[in-house]
Scaffold this motif. Structure first.
Motif, PDB file in Angstrom:
ATOM      1  N   VAL A 172       0.833  -1.203   0.000  1.00  0.00           N
ATOM      2  CA  VAL A 172       0.000   0.000   0.000  1.00  0.00           C
ATOM      3  C   VAL A 172       0.868   1.253   0.000  1.00  0.00           C
ATOM      4  O   VAL A 172       0.630   2.179  -0.778  1.00  0.00           O
ATOM      5  CB  VAL A 172      -0.978  -0.016   1.204  1.00  0.00           C
ATOM      6  N   LYS A 173       1.881   1.290   0.861  1.00  0.00           N
ATOM      7  CA  LYS A 173       2.761   2.468   0.917  1.00  0.00           C
ATOM      8  C   LYS A 173       3.438   2.727  -0.420  1.00  0.00           C
ATOM      9  O   LYS A 173       3.592   3.873  -0.829  1.00  0.00           O
ATOM     10  CB  LYS A 173       3.829   2.275   1.994  1.00  0.00           C
ATOM     11  N   THR A 174       3.820   1.660  -1.102  1.00  0.00           N
ATOM     12  CA  THR A 174       4.547   1.786  -2.372  1.00  0.00           C
ATOM     13  C   THR A 174       3.626   2.114  -3.537  1.00  0.00           C
ATOM     14  O   THR A 174       3.884   3.040  -4.303  1.00  0.00           O
ATOM     15  CB  THR A 174       5.296   0.467  -2.677  1.00  0.00           C
ATOM     16  N   ASP A 175       2.545   1.351  -3.673  1.00  0.00           N
ATOM     17  CA  ASP A 175       1.705   1.451  -4.870  1.00  0.00           C
ATOM     18  C   ASP A 175       0.436   2.274  -4.705  1.00  0.00           C
ATOM     19  O   ASP A 175      -0.156   2.693  -5.690  1.00  0.00           O
ATOM     20  CB  ASP A 175       1.312   0.046  -5.343  1.00  0.00           C
ATOM     21  N   TYR A 176      -0.012   2.468  -3.459  1.00  0.00           N
ATOM     22  CA  TYR A 176      -1.275   3.169  -3.204  1.00  0.00           C
ATOM     23  C   TYR A 176      -1.101   4.147  -2.036  1.00  0.00           C
ATOM     24  O   TYR A 176      -1.757   4.021  -1.000  1.00  0.00           O
ATOM     25  CB  TYR A 176      -2.387   2.161  -2.884  1.00  0.00           C
ATOM     26  N   PRO A 177      -0.229   5.138  -2.193  1.00  0.00           N
ATOM     27  CA  PRO A 177       0.139   5.998  -1.053  1.00  0.00           C
ATOM     28  C   PRO A 177      -0.988   6.857  -0.484  1.00  0.00           C
ATOM     29  O   PRO A 177      -0.861   7.360   0.624  1.00  0.00           O
ATOM     30  CB  PRO A 177       1.252   6.873  -1.630  1.00  0.00           C
ATOM     31  N   LYS A 178      -2.091   7.010  -1.191  1.00  0.00           N
ATOM     32  CA  LYS A 178      -3.190   7.841  -0.678  1.00  0.00           C
ATOM     33  C   LYS A 178      -4.227   7.046   0.101  1.00  0.00           C
ATOM     34  O   LYS A 178      -5.185   7.605   0.619  1.00  0.00           O
ATOM     35  CB  LYS A 178      -3.861   8.587  -1.826  1.00  0.00           C
ATOM     36  N   VAL A 179      -4.045   5.739   0.203  1.00  0.00           N
ATOM     37  CA  VAL A 179      -5.001   4.889   0.893  1.00  0.00           C
ATOM     38  C   VAL A 179      -4.887   5.081   2.401  1.00  0.00           C
ATOM     39  O   VAL A 179      -3.791   5.090   2.956  1.00  0.00           O
ATOM     40  CB  VAL A 179      -4.783   3.405   0.504  1.00  0.00           C
ATOM     41  N   MET A 180      -6.036   5.243   3.063  1.00  0.00           N
ATOM     42  CA  MET A 180      -6.084   5.369   4.523  1.00  0.00           C
ATOM     43  C   MET A 180      -6.077   3.980   5.140  1.00  0.00           C
ATOM     44  O   MET A 180      -6.783   3.088   4.662  1.00  0.00           O
ATOM     45  CB  MET A 180      -7.358   6.097   4.956  1.00  0.00           C
ATOM     46  N   VAL A 181      -5.306   3.817   6.207  1.00  0.00           N
ATOM     47  CA  VAL A 181      -5.219   2.521   6.879  1.00  0.00           C
ATOM     48  C   VAL A 181      -5.440   2.720   8.378  1.00  0.00           C
ATOM     49  O   VAL A 181      -4.756   3.528   9.000  1.00  0.00           O
ATOM     50  CB  VAL A 181      -3.853   1.847   6.636  1.00  0.00           C
TER      51      VAL A 181
END
Length: 109
Positions: free
Chosen positions: A83-92
């Motif tokens: 997620v950090k690498t490919d989808y940096p805008k995703v909230m976790v």
């Protein structure tokens, strides 16, 4: 559905934001990765025959705005790295139990 501030959900559910902006908003929810739509916030639920956590990446690839996971979620480090690498805008968000997260959010909403 009215937008819900991440800050509110964190307070309601006593959860922890790991990635994303705590001023962010959730506009819709999904508990089924098969029907997750763009900008849904994914809440994986574990049942007798399945573990919704196994489908976190599927929901993110479909455009989920974020997801919540149980503290003991298997493979979470691999998921977070992707997620950090490919989808940096995703909230976790990390929580104790995703079903309780869903219940508390629904109750407070």
């Amino acid at each position: 559905m009215e937008n819900i501030l991440i800050n509110e959900i964190l307070r309601w559910t006593k959860s922890k934001l790991l990635l994303g902006n705590n001023e962010g908003r959730i506009i819709s929810f999904s508990t089924d990765s098969r029907t997750t739509a763009r900008n849904d916030f994914f809440i994986p639920i574990t049942g007798e025959n399945y573990d919704g956590g196994d489908f976190i990446i599927d929901s993110v690839r479909k455009g989920a705005s974020g997801f919540v996971f149980n503290k003991n979620q298997k493979n979470i480090n691999d998921i977070l790295k992707l997620v950090k690498t490919d989808y940096p805008k995703v909230m976790v968000i990390e929580c104790e139990n995703t079903l309780n997260f869903l219940k508390e959010t629904a109750k407070e909403y």
